[in-house]
Design a protein around this motif. Sequence first.
Motif, PDB file in Angstrom:
ATOM      1  N   SER A  87      28.848  33.970  25.641  1.00 58.38           N
ATOM      2  CA  SER A  87      27.822  33.872  24.584  1.00 58.38           C
ATOM      3  C   SER A  87      26.662  34.813  24.902  1.00 58.38           C
ATOM      4  O   SER A  87      25.534  34.384  25.195  1.00 58.38           O
ATOM      5  N   ILE A  88      26.938  36.115  24.798  1.00 59.84           N
ATOM      6  CA  ILE A  88      25.960  37.129  25.194  1.00 59.84           C
ATOM      7  C   ILE A  88      24.711  37.087  24.314  1.00 59.84           C
ATOM      8  O   ILE A  88      23.635  37.514  24.725  1.00 59.84           O
ATOM      9  N   GLY A  89      24.835  36.526  23.120  1.00 63.51           N
ATOM     10  CA  GLY A  89      23.675  36.397  22.243  1.00 63.51           C
ATOM     11  C   GLY A  89      22.546  35.603  22.869  1.00 63.51           C
ATOM     12  O   GLY A  89      21.395  35.690  22.412  1.00 63.51           O
ATOM     13  N   ALA A  90      22.832  34.832  23.921  1.00 60.30           N
ATOM     14  CA  ALA A  90      21.779  34.087  24.616  1.00 60.30           C
ATOM     15  C   ALA A  90      20.716  35.022  25.173  1.00 60.30           C
ATOM     16  O   ALA A  90      19.558  34.629  25.358  1.00 60.30           O
ATOM     17  N   ALA A 170      18.405  40.481  17.511  1.00 57.03           N
ATOM     18  CA  ALA A 170      17.847  39.173  17.855  1.00 57.03           C
ATOM     19  C   ALA A 170      17.929  38.212  16.666  1.00 57.03           C
ATOM     20  O   ALA A 170      18.261  37.032  16.825  1.00 57.03           O
ATOM     21  N   GLN A 171      17.628  38.713  15.465  1.00 56.36           N
ATOM     22  CA  GLN A 171      17.737  37.871  14.273  1.00 56.36           C
ATOM     23  C   GLN A 171      19.182  37.435  14.056  1.00 56.36           C
ATOM     24  O   GLN A 171      19.463  36.285  13.722  1.00 56.36           O
ATOM     25  N   ILE A 192      17.945  47.336  22.455  1.00 53.08           N
ATOM     26  CA  ILE A 192      17.741  46.437  21.315  1.00 53.08           C
ATOM     27  C   ILE A 192      17.021  47.117  20.163  1.00 53.08           C
ATOM     28  O   ILE A 192      17.330  46.897  18.990  1.00 53.08           O
ATOM     29  N   ASP A 193      16.045  47.968  20.479  1.00 51.20           N
ATOM     30  CA  ASP A 193      15.232  48.595  19.436  1.00 51.20           C
ATOM     31  C   ASP A 193      15.976  49.686  18.682  1.00 51.20           C
ATOM     32  O   ASP A 193      15.488  50.189  17.664  1.00 51.20           O
TER      33      ASP A 193
END
Length: 258
Positions: A87-90, A170-171, A192-193
């Motif tokens: 669950s890399i979204g963590a 992130a959203q 991320i950006d």
Amino acid sequence: MVTLGLIGFGTISRAIVSAFPPDSCRWVALMREGARPALPANVSTVTQLDALISARPSTVVEAASQEAVAAYVPALLDAGIPTIIASIGAFSDPILAARLTDASRNSGARLVLPSGALGGLDYLRAIAALPDARVRYTSRKPPAAWKAELATLGLSAEHDAVSLFEGTPAQAAKLYPKNLNAAFAVALAAGIDKVTVSVVADPKTTGNTHEIEVESTAGTASFRLVNAPSPSNPKTSMLTALSLVAALSELLDREGCH
């Protein structure tokens, strides 16, 4: 016989266990109180984190949820137990990401983030340092994978593709915590950006499709992976479990356990 740990015992964990010879591993699965799944003979369950740590597994694989990562993985790393995270979204939570990274560094326990349902992450890591790099990640799945989401929005994708989301990694990780770990894997690799995420329900796609488009001063790139969905869970690609098995095998080889 090697002792290995699991967090959760659903579709992915079953596939992981079945990939190893039954007489080569003893598995201990951390599960919710009251869960009663049918278990292979070499899998036992515990309901408390302390019991999993006491079993001293060589490695633990998280295959449950972002919430499970937050609840259990820091303590596993603190205890010196290598952990593989599905669950890399963590990692969309910067405080949790820092906690995990610090725990791994301080204890020396490896924290492994596998490629999951994706490929091409080495290219994304290579261009991450370029300030002009821009990446678009699109998750394109059959409507059956988004049945509940489409119903909630009052939409139908029976004939034409429907866009469900466009925004930041992130959203996406917060809105679809069980379905868009691949999006955050792209974000961690490229920065991320630099990443925009799109989610599309498409009746014309034949599998769980991941499209990655990259532009930078180093050139352009386009990756498209069409993954067969898991037979028991259309939101999950078969490749996800295969990626975790590969990461676990590599880690066991490094530890001299396999």
